[in-house]
Design a protein around this motif. Structure first.
Motif, short mmCIF file in Angstrom:
data_model
loop_
_atom_site.label_atom_id
_atom_site.label_comp_id
_atom_site.label_asym_id
_atom_site.label_seq_id
_atom_site.Cartn_x
_atom_site.Cartn_y
_atom_site.Cartn_z
N GLN A 1 -12.50 33.14 -12.53
CA GLN A 1 -13.85 32.57 -12.45
C GLN A 1 -14.50 32.55 -13.83
OE1 GLN A 1 -15.47 31.03 -9.92
NE2 GLN A 1 -17.06 30.61 -11.41
N VAL B 1 -13.08 29.67 -15.70
CA VAL B 1 -13.65 28.43 -15.16
C VAL B 1 -15.05 28.20 -15.76
CG1 VAL B 1 -14.62 27.38 -13.06
CG2 VAL B 1 -12.31 28.34 -13.04
N GLU B 2 -15.85 29.25 -15.80
CA GLU B 2 -17.20 29.13 -16.35
C GLU B 2 -17.17 28.76 -17.84
OE1 GLU B 2 -18.93 32.92 -15.36
OE2 GLU B 2 -18.98 32.42 -13.21
N GLU C 1 -16.35 25.11 -18.08
CA GLU C 1 -17.52 24.29 -17.77
C GLU C 1 -18.49 24.23 -18.96
OE1 GLU C 1 -19.55 24.83 -14.00
OE2 GLU C 1 -17.69 25.58 -13.11
N VAL D 1 -15.86 18.54 -14.07
CA VAL D 1 -16.40 19.78 -13.52
C VAL D 1 -15.89 20.00 -12.10
CG1 VAL D 1 -18.54 20.92 -12.77
CG2 VAL D 1 -18.42 19.86 -15.03
N ASP D 2 -15.81 18.95 -11.31
CA ASP D 2 -15.26 19.08 -9.95
C ASP D 2 -13.82 19.58 -9.99
OD1 ASP D 2 -17.65 18.21 -8.86
OD2 ASP D 2 -16.94 16.16 -8.50
N ARG E 1 -13.82 23.29 -11.00
CA ARG E 1 -14.36 24.16 -9.93
C ARG E 1 -13.37 24.33 -8.78
NH1 ARG E 1 -20.63 22.16 -10.01
NH2 ARG E 1 -21.16 23.24 -11.96
N GLN E 2 -12.42 23.45 -8.65
CA GLN E 2 -11.41 23.63 -7.59
C GLN E 2 -10.55 24.86 -7.86
OE1 GLN E 2 -9.13 20.16 -6.57
NE2 GLN E 2 -10.92 18.84 -6.73
N ALA F 1 -11.79 27.73 -8.88
CA ALA F 1 -12.57 28.94 -8.58
C ALA F 1 -12.56 29.27 -7.10
CB ALA F 1 -14.00 28.77 -9.06
#
Length: 162
Positions: free
Chosen positions: A130, A133-134, A137, A155-156, A159-160, A162
């Motif tokens: 996570q 991922v952040e 982003e 971004v989508d 986020r998949q 996470a």
């Protein structure tokens, strides 16, 4: 060490891919490598988690401890051995011994799988994924910008993980 190995295994691939896209789209300027780096590490972490949690149909590849079977120490295993809160001191030592011999004994595979699933190694690995991922982003916002038509789809995608 784990991040370094993951970078060379997966992160460098995504980093090079994003740099290539950047060079082609921006007339020779490379700007997107960090996005690929963070995405690649997060991707590898999720892949390591799936080895303990997914079935082969869902993952699209052999799972059920294939990394352990190949003698590969992944972050869920390492975290379980180092500070697995749900494991006894004896179980952590047992896991460390199996790691040292690269899961070479016949019983090591199933015992490692049981101990990692019992431990908090998987949730802690999810937390690390996570974080990556952040970070990814953040670089998407910095390098591409929220107003770009590519922002939402990227971004989508990230986020998949996470």
């Amino acid at each position: 060490e784990y991040v370094r190995k993951s970078y060379f295994k997966t992160g460098s691939l995504f980093s090079a891919l994003m740099d290539s896209v950047s060079v082609l789209a921006n007339g020779g300027k490379s700007r997107f490598g960090p996005i690929g780096f963070y995405f690649g590490i997060a991707f590898q972490l999720v892949d390591d988690i799936l080895d303990f949690q997914a079935n082969e149909d869902a993952a699209g590849k052999p799972v059920g401890g294939s990394d352990v079977a190949n003698g590969t120490v992944t972050l869920p295993v390492w975290l379980a051995a180092e500070d697995g809160e749900n494991l006894t001191h004896s179980e952590r030592n047992e896991l460390r011994t199996m790691i040292q011999r690269r899961f070479g004994k016949l019983s090591d595979h199933s015992r490692t799988m049981d101990l990692v699933r019992k431990s908090d190694g998987i949730p802690k690995t999810k937390a690390v994924a996570q974080w990556y991922v952040e970070q990814c982003e953040k670089f998407i916002v910095q390098k591409i910008g929220a107003k770009s038509p590519y922002y939402g789809p990227l971004v989508d995608l990230v986020r998949q993980l996470a």
